[in-house]
Design a protein around this motif. Structure first.
Motif, PDB file in Angstrom:
ATOM      1  N   ASP A 170      23.616 -29.269   9.839  1.00 30.86           N
ATOM      2  CA  ASP A 170      23.262 -28.029   9.149  1.00 30.86           C
ATOM      3  C   ASP A 170      23.134 -28.339   7.669  1.00 30.86           C
ATOM      4  O   ASP A 170      24.007 -28.996   7.082  1.00 30.86           O
ATOM      5  N   LYS A 171      22.074 -27.842   7.053  1.00 36.72           N
ATOM      6  CA  LYS A 171      21.869 -28.027   5.620  1.00 36.72           C
ATOM      7  C   LYS A 171      21.759 -26.662   4.950  1.00 36.72           C
ATOM      8  O   LYS A 171      20.938 -25.837   5.347  1.00 36.72           O
ATOM      9  N   THR A 172      22.602 -26.439   3.952  1.00 33.36           N
ATOM     10  CA  THR A 172      22.600 -25.172   3.220  1.00 33.36           C
ATOM     11  C   THR A 172      22.226 -25.420   1.763  1.00 33.36           C
ATOM     12  O   THR A 172      22.861 -26.231   1.083  1.00 33.36           O
ATOM     13  N   THR A 173      21.202 -24.729   1.296  1.00 32.54           N
ATOM     14  CA  THR A 173      20.784 -24.792  -0.105  1.00 32.54           C
ATOM     15  C   THR A 173      20.932 -23.406  -0.708  1.00 32.54           C
ATOM     16  O   THR A 173      20.475 -22.421  -0.120  1.00 32.54           O
ATOM     17  N   ASP A 199      14.798 -21.372  10.589  1.00 27.63           N
ATOM     18  CA  ASP A 199      15.629 -21.404   9.384  1.00 27.63           C
ATOM     19  C   ASP A 199      16.008 -19.982   8.985  1.00 27.63           C
ATOM     20  O   ASP A 199      15.245 -19.030   9.222  1.00 27.63           O
ATOM     21  N   VAL A 200      17.180 -19.834   8.376  1.00 25.53           N
ATOM     22  CA  VAL A 200      17.683 -18.526   7.970  1.00 25.53           C
ATOM     23  C   VAL A 200      17.692 -18.435   6.451  1.00 25.53           C
ATOM     24  O   VAL A 200      18.227 -19.309   5.767  1.00 25.53           O
ATOM     25  N   THR A 201      17.090 -17.360   5.928  1.00 28.24           N
ATOM     26  CA  THR A 201      17.014 -17.146   4.483  1.00 28.24           C
ATOM     27  C   THR A 201      17.813 -15.904   4.098  1.00 28.24           C
ATOM     28  O   THR A 201      17.679 -14.849   4.724  1.00 28.24           O
ATOM     29  N   GLY A 202      18.629 -16.032   3.071  1.00 28.58           N
ATOM     30  CA  GLY A 202      19.412 -14.902   2.577  1.00 28.58           C
ATOM     31  C   GLY A 202      19.185 -14.694   1.091  1.00 28.58           C
ATOM     32  O   GLY A 202      18.925 -15.648   0.353  1.00 28.58           O
ATOM     33  N   THR A 203      19.243 -13.451   0.645  1.00 25.81           N
ATOM     34  CA  THR A 203      19.082 -13.129  -0.773  1.00 25.81           C
ATOM     35  C   THR A 203      20.238 -12.254  -1.242  1.00 25.81           C
ATOM     36  O   THR A 203      20.856 -11.532  -0.456  1.00 25.81           O
ATOM     37  N   LEU A 220      19.312 -20.806   1.790  1.00 27.78           N
ATOM     38  CA  LEU A 220      18.515 -21.241   2.938  1.00 27.78           C
ATOM     39  C   LEU A 220      19.384 -22.102   3.851  1.00 27.78           C
ATOM     40  O   LEU A 220      20.001 -23.071   3.397  1.00 27.78           O
ATOM     41  N   LEU A 221      19.453 -21.739   5.126  1.00 24.88           N
ATOM     42  CA  LEU A 221      20.173 -22.519   6.135  1.00 24.88           C
ATOM     43  C   LEU A 221      19.173 -23.162   7.075  1.00 24.88           C
ATOM     44  O   LEU A 221      18.415 -22.477   7.769  1.00 24.88           O
ATOM     45  N   GLU A 222      19.170 -24.489   7.095  1.00 30.24           N
ATOM     46  CA  GLU A 222      18.323 -25.258   8.004  1.00 30.24           C
ATOM     47  C   GLU A 222      19.249 -25.926   9.020  1.00 30.24           C
ATOM     48  O   GLU A 222      20.041 -26.799   8.668  1.00 30.24           O
ATOM     49  N   SER A 223      19.144 -25.500  10.267  1.00 34.00           N
ATOM     50  CA  SER A 223      20.060 -25.984  11.300  1.00 34.00           C
ATOM     51  C   SER A 223      19.296 -26.580  12.476  1.00 34.00           C
ATOM     52  O   SER A 223      18.256 -26.053  12.893  1.00 34.00           O
ATOM     53  N   SER A 256      16.994 -11.721   5.798  1.00 32.86           N
ATOM     54  CA  SER A 256      15.715 -11.154   6.241  1.00 32.86           C
ATOM     55  C   SER A 256      15.395 -11.507   7.689  1.00 32.86           C
ATOM     56  O   SER A 256      14.916 -10.664   8.467  1.00 32.86           O
ATOM     57  N   ASP A 257      15.650 -12.756   8.081  1.00 30.03           N
ATOM     58  CA  ASP A 257      15.284 -13.198   9.429  1.00 30.03           C
ATOM     59  C   ASP A 257      16.021 -12.412  10.508  1.00 30.03           C
ATOM     60  O   ASP A 257      15.488 -12.153  11.583  1.00 30.03           O
ATOM     61  N   ALA A 258      17.280 -12.025  10.199  1.00 28.88           N
ATOM     62  CA  ALA A 258      18.090 -11.299  11.177  1.00 28.88           C
ATOM     63  C   ALA A 258      18.035  -9.788  10.959  1.00 28.88           C
ATOM     64  O   ALA A 258      18.704  -9.043  11.674  1.00 28.88           O
ATOM     65  N   LYS A 259      17.263  -9.355   9.948  1.00 28.25           N
ATOM     66  CA  LYS A 259      17.170  -7.935   9.607  1.00 28.25           C
ATOM     67  C   LYS A 259      18.555  -7.324   9.376  1.00 28.25           C
ATOM     68  O   LYS A 259      18.855  -6.233   9.831  1.00 28.25           O
ATOM     69  N   TYR A 260      19.387  -8.099   8.662  1.00 27.43           N
ATOM     70  CA  TYR A 260      20.757  -7.691   8.356  1.00 27.43           C
ATOM     71  C   TYR A 260      20.876  -7.444   6.854  1.00 27.43           C
ATOM     72  O   TYR A 260      20.356  -8.219   6.049  1.00 27.43           O
ATOM     73  N   LYS A 261      21.577  -6.360   6.471  1.00 28.65           N
ATOM     74  CA  LYS A 261      21.663  -5.984   5.065  1.00 28.65           C
ATOM     75  C   LYS A 261      23.019  -5.366   4.746  1.00 28.65           C
ATOM     76  O   LYS A 261      23.544  -4.553   5.507  1.00 28.65           O
TER      77      LYS A 261
END
Length: 213
Positions: A57-60, A97-101, A88-91, A136-141
């Motif tokens: 897993d790579k997290t940036t 990939d999962v992107t969070g803001t 950004l989580l690249e697993s 955004s990818d999981a539509k979670y807020k």
């Protein structure tokens, strides 16, 4: 008589030079009416690899936090702060990939309570504001209130420019609602006190720049 006149002239010249040097001596710190602009930027890159499967897993992650403050006195400043972050989580396990803001907007009050020499100014800061975290990818807020007490200090490189070392949250509080696909799934309140902030200084410290005018 001539020697007396020359002596008086020498004394006057010495006094003028000393006075000029005293006025030219740099002063470090803040005064009432000063305005400061502060900004910090962080970026991290972390990789976790399973020794058996070889999967990783790579997290940036990066954040940018600008602030503007006005000094009510030489020790007290109030102002507004913003925060922007992205991760950004690249697993190898997840299909995508999962992107969070992260967004933050709030107000702060800062008090300078200790001087360590002429260039080091130590402060405590209280901040409160609105915070939003989104995947955004999981539509979670998550949206809600965030507050905290920080410690830090400025080191003045010049009379106008200083480096900021923020030690991290000594105390933090958050209250937010979590939604999935637009539907509320839970409300969360959390309180955290970090009394060992000085023990892991380099793990939590945030570095930035301050400019005053």
């Amino acid at each position: 008589m001539k020697k007396l006149v020359l002596s008086l002239a020498a004394v006057a010249a010495f006094g003028f030079t000393a006075n000029a040097q005293e006025k030219e001596k740099p002063t470090f710190g803040f005064q009432e009416g000063n305005i400061m602009i502060e900004g910090s930027f962080q970026i991290s890159d972390k990789v976790i690899k399973d020794s058996n499967s070889g999967l990783k897993d790579k997290t940036t992650h990066y954040t940018f936090n600008p602030k503007v403050g006005y000094f009510l006195s030489d020790k007290v400043a109030v102002g507004a702060s913003l925060g922007f972050g992205k991760g950004l989580l690249e697993s190898d396990v997840l299909p995508v990939d999962v992107t969070g803001t992260k967004l933050y907007a709030g107000a702060f009050a800062r008090y300078y309570f200790l001087e360590l020499g002429s260039r080091f100014k130590t402060y405590a800061e209280v901040g409160v504001g609105y915070q939003e975290n989104k995947v955004s990818d999981a539509k979670y807020k998550e949206t809600g209130l965030a507050a905290g007490i920080d410690l830090g200090f400025n080191y003045f490189v010049t009379e106008k420019l200083a480096v900021t070392f923020a030690l991290g949250n000594v105390f933090s509080y958050s209250n937010y609602d979590a939604k999935q696909n637009g539907n509320k799934i839970e409300s969360v309140s959390s309180t955290e006190a970090n009394l060992n902030v000085f023990n892991n200084f380099f793990d939590n410290a945030t570095f930035g720049l301050v400019y005053k005018f």
